[in-house]
Design a protein around this motif. Structure first.
Motif, PDB file in Angstrom:
ATOM      1  N   SER A   1       1.045  -1.097   0.075  1.00 17.73           N
ATOM      2  CA  SER A   1       0.131  -0.163  -0.156  1.00 17.73           C
ATOM      3  C   SER A   1       1.018   0.942  -0.081  1.00 17.73           C
ATOM      4  O   SER A   1       1.938   0.676   0.305  1.00 17.73           O
ATOM      5  CB  SER A   1      -0.886   0.014   1.511  1.00 17.73           C
ATOM      6  OG  SER A   1      -1.949   1.215   1.196  1.00 17.73           O
ATOM      7  N   GLY A   2       0.520   2.059  -1.272  1.00 15.63           N
ATOM      8  CA  GLY A   2       1.374   3.248  -0.863  1.00 15.63           C
ATOM      9  C   GLY A   2       2.541   3.563  -1.827  1.00 15.63           C
ATOM     10  O   GLY A   2       3.414   4.690  -2.064  1.00 15.63           O
TER      11      GLY A   2
ATOM     12  N   LYS B   1       0.718   2.419  -6.848  1.00 17.60           N
ATOM     13  CA  LYS B   1      -0.193   1.638  -8.089  1.00 17.60           C
ATOM     14  C   LYS B   1      -0.907   2.230  -9.069  1.00 17.60           C
ATOM     15  O   LYS B   1      -0.880   2.606 -10.257  1.00 17.60           O
ATOM     16  CB  LYS B   1      -0.568   0.454  -7.479  1.00 17.60           C
ATOM     17  CG  LYS B   1       0.586  -0.981  -6.910  1.00 17.60           C
ATOM     18  CD  LYS B   1      -0.100  -1.672  -6.179  1.00 17.60           C
ATOM     19  CE  LYS B   1      -1.184  -1.584  -4.517  1.00 17.60           C
ATOM     20  NZ  LYS B   1      -0.314  -1.124  -4.135  1.00 17.60           N
ATOM     21  N   SER B   2      -1.695   3.445  -8.020  1.00 15.60           N
ATOM     22  CA  SER B   2      -2.657   4.073  -8.795  1.00 15.60           C
ATOM     23  C   SER B   2      -2.269   5.280  -9.389  1.00 15.60           C
ATOM     24  O   SER B   2      -2.474   5.528 -10.548  1.00 15.60           O
ATOM     25  CB  SER B   2      -4.197   4.742  -7.708  1.00 15.60           C
ATOM     26  OG  SER B   2      -4.162   3.402  -6.721  1.00 15.60           O
ATOM     27  N   THR B   3      -1.214   5.735  -8.822  1.00 17.00           N
ATOM     28  CA  THR B   3      -0.132   6.512  -9.507  1.00 17.00           C
ATOM     29  C   THR B   3      -0.200   6.314 -10.858  1.00 17.00           C
ATOM     30  O   THR B   3      -0.524   7.093 -12.326  1.00 17.00           O
ATOM     31  CB  THR B   3       0.845   6.734  -9.022  1.00 17.00           C
ATOM     32  OG1 THR B   3       0.617   7.613  -7.214  1.00 17.00           O
ATOM     33  CG2 THR B   3       2.260   8.472  -9.499  1.00 17.00           C
TER      34      THR B   3
ATOM     35  N   HIS C   1      -3.892  -5.875  -4.843  1.00 15.27           N
ATOM     36  CA  HIS C   1      -3.403  -6.732  -3.787  1.00 15.27           C
ATOM     37  C   HIS C   1      -3.348  -7.618  -3.586  1.00 15.27           C
ATOM     38  O   HIS C   1      -2.498  -7.726  -1.898  1.00 15.27           O
ATOM     39  CB  HIS C   1      -4.204  -5.909  -2.406  1.00 15.27           C
ATOM     40  CG  HIS C   1      -3.719  -4.339  -2.130  1.00 15.27           C
ATOM     41  ND1 HIS C   1      -4.518  -2.875  -2.133  1.00 15.27           N
ATOM     42  CD2 HIS C   1      -2.508  -4.096  -0.722  1.00 15.27           C
ATOM     43  CE1 HIS C   1      -3.771  -2.546  -1.374  1.00 15.27           C
ATOM     44  NE2 HIS C   1      -2.667  -2.280  -0.606  1.00 15.27           N
TER      45      HIS C   1
HETATM   46  N1  LIG Z   1      -2.799  13.401  -4.290  1.00  8.77           N
HETATM   47  C1  LIG Z   1      -1.568  13.042  -3.347  1.00  8.77           C
HETATM   48  N2  LIG Z   1      -1.027  14.221  -2.745  1.00  8.77           N
HETATM   49  C2  LIG Z   1      -0.097  14.180  -2.732  1.00  8.77           C
HETATM   50  N3  LIG Z   1       0.786  12.742  -1.914  1.00  8.77           N
HETATM   51  C3  LIG Z   1      -0.446  11.735  -2.837  1.00  8.77           C
HETATM   52  C4  LIG Z   1      -1.357  11.611  -3.633  1.00  8.77           C
HETATM   53  N4  LIG Z   1      -1.967  10.588  -4.081  1.00  8.77           N
HETATM   54  C5  LIG Z   1      -1.075   9.888  -3.621  1.00  8.77           C
HETATM   55  N5  LIG Z   1       0.054  10.159  -2.811  1.00  8.77           N
HETATM   56  C6  LIG Z   1       1.469   9.690  -2.656  1.00  8.77           C
HETATM   57  O1  LIG Z   1       2.174   8.807  -3.223  1.00  8.77           O
HETATM   58  C7  LIG Z   1       2.642   7.079  -3.092  1.00  8.77           C
HETATM   59  C8  LIG Z   1       1.847   6.804  -3.400  1.00  8.77           C
HETATM   60  O2  LIG Z   1       0.584   6.854  -3.797  1.00  8.77           O
HETATM   61  P1  LIG Z   1      -0.973   6.030  -4.756  1.00  8.77           P
HETATM   62  O3  LIG Z   1      -2.087   6.127  -4.522  1.00  8.77           O
HETATM   63  O4  LIG Z   1      -0.161   5.205  -5.881  1.00  8.77           O
HETATM   64  O5  LIG Z   1      -0.023   4.377  -3.760  1.00  8.77           O
HETATM   65  P2  LIG Z   1      -1.077   2.544  -3.763  1.00  8.77           P
HETATM   66  O6  LIG Z   1       0.293   1.787  -4.715  1.00  8.77           O
HETATM   67  O7  LIG Z   1      -2.024   2.900  -5.453  1.00  8.77           O
HETATM   68  O8  LIG Z   1      -1.326   2.461  -2.967  1.00  8.77           O
HETATM   69  P3  LIG Z   1      -3.069   1.596  -2.257  1.00  8.77           P
HETATM   70  O9  LIG Z   1      -2.638   0.515  -1.917  1.00  8.77           O
HETATM   71  O10 LIG Z   1      -3.014   2.018  -1.014  1.00  8.77           O
HETATM   72  O11 LIG Z   1      -4.076   2.382  -2.866  1.00  8.77           O
HETATM   73  C9  LIG Z   1       2.005   7.310  -1.264  1.00  8.77           C
HETATM   74  O12 LIG Z   1       3.110   7.813  -0.546  1.00  8.77           O
HETATM   75  C10 LIG Z   1       0.855   8.247  -1.057  1.00  8.77           C
HETATM   76  O13 LIG Z   1       0.948   9.519   0.276  1.00  8.77           O
END
Ligand SMILES: Nc1ncnc2c1ncn2[C@@H]1O[C@H](COP(=O)(O)OP(=O)(O)OP(=O)(O)O)[C@@H](O)[C@H]1O
Ligand SMILES: [Mg+2]
Length: 258
Positions: A42-43, A46-48, A194
């Motif tokens: 998590s974090g 992936k979504s980015t 996940h």
């Molecule tokens: N809009 C935003 N502003 C600032 N930081 C962000 C933003 N969106 C994501 N982050 C940060 O960027 C990093 C990657 O976030 P992301 O949402 O892409 O992770 P993820 O792998 O999709 O997590 P999850 O499995 O919980 O969905 C994280 O550390 C998060 O805190």
């Protein structure tokens, strides 16, 4: 030529309290019609990454090319499905939701409804064309979202944990349905999850990301024949391998989450 090329991509979020890295130096490529799963803690970003592929976010460094062309924004060559059930328009029927993008594109009523009906048939919702989202179960709503993403006939389907909010039995059904949809449409799919069992069930290849700020840790080909048997020794071996890369050393039991 690869369908999608991600080259040395990094993204940095600007926040009131300073900059936060989203992902760091991510590189991979995907062949046409390939089903790629991305797993990671998590974090990790992936979504980015998926939002950059969709054209909603822009890399600070590096480049993403689709069909050889750099991404400049969102386009109808990519359909997107998110986790959130609220992605549908509550005031539109299933048919109205699927036809929405086609309506925006100026396609006439008869043609767009014909396309929307065909997409709803693909996700086995032909009997629910006139239902509103609040009358549909979570799994059915996600099927409408898939049909809507496919309505433009995009070459790429981007999915961010689309089944994560569903109960385990519904999720299993949805995974089977998605495997059928993919076999029938042969879209290039990038699917964030996940759930390592889900990744082994669906993917041709799985990318495991490192913890935040994420980059590609390992890229594993899943060579099992389809339809896959989640109880086979080979399936469980792949699960174990992925969990080890994720730093989760628990025994794979078919329901392992990161
Ligand atoms: N809009 C935003 N502003 C600032 N930081 C962000 C933003 N969106 C994501 N982050 C940060 O960027 C990093 C990657 O976030 P992301 O949402 O892409 O992770 P993820 O792998 O999709 O997590 P999850 O499995 O919980 O969905 C994280 O550390 C998060 O805190
Ligand atoms: Mg996410």
């Amino acid at each position: 030529m690869a369908h999608i090329e991600v080259r040395d991509v990094s993204l940095i979020y600007d926040t009131p309290s300073g900059t936060v890295p989203g992902v760091k130096d991510v590189s991979f490529s995907i062949e046409p019609s390939e089903f790629l799963c991305i797993v990671g803690p998590s974090g990790c970003g992936k979504s980015t990454l998926l939002n950059m592929l969709a054209g909603f976010l822009h890399p600070a460094q590096g480049e993403i090319r689709i069909g050889g062309k750099p991404i400049t924004g969102h386009g109808t060559d990519r359909g997107v499905v998110f986790q959130d059930f609220a992605q549908l328009f509550p005031w539109r029927t299933a048919l109205g939701n699927v036809a929405f993008g086609l309506e925006m594109k100026g396609i006439g009523k008869i043609e767009r409804e014909e396309i929307a009906r065909e997409q709803l048939r693909l996700v086995k919702l032909e009997k629910f064309t006139q239902s509103y989202p609040h009358h549909l179960s979570g799994g059915m709503q996600q099927r409408v979202a898939i049909a809507r993403a496919l309505a433009y006939n995009p070459s790429v389907l981007l999915m961010d944990e689309p089944f994560a909010a569903l109960d385990a039995l519904t999720r299993d059904d949805m995974q089977r349905l998605l495997a059928d949809v993919w076999r029938e449409t042969r879209k290039t799919v990038i699917y964030v999850t996940h759930n390592v069992a889900e990744a082994v069930y669906l993917a041709d290849r799985v990318i495991v990301m490192t913890p935040h700020p994420g980059t590609v840790k390992v890229d594993i080909k899943i060579t099992l024949p389809r339809p896959r048997d989640p109880l086979s020794v080979e399936f469980l071996d792949y699960q174990k391998q992925l969990l080890q890369h994720l730093g989760q050393h628990t025994a794979a039991n078919g329901k392992s989450h990161v």
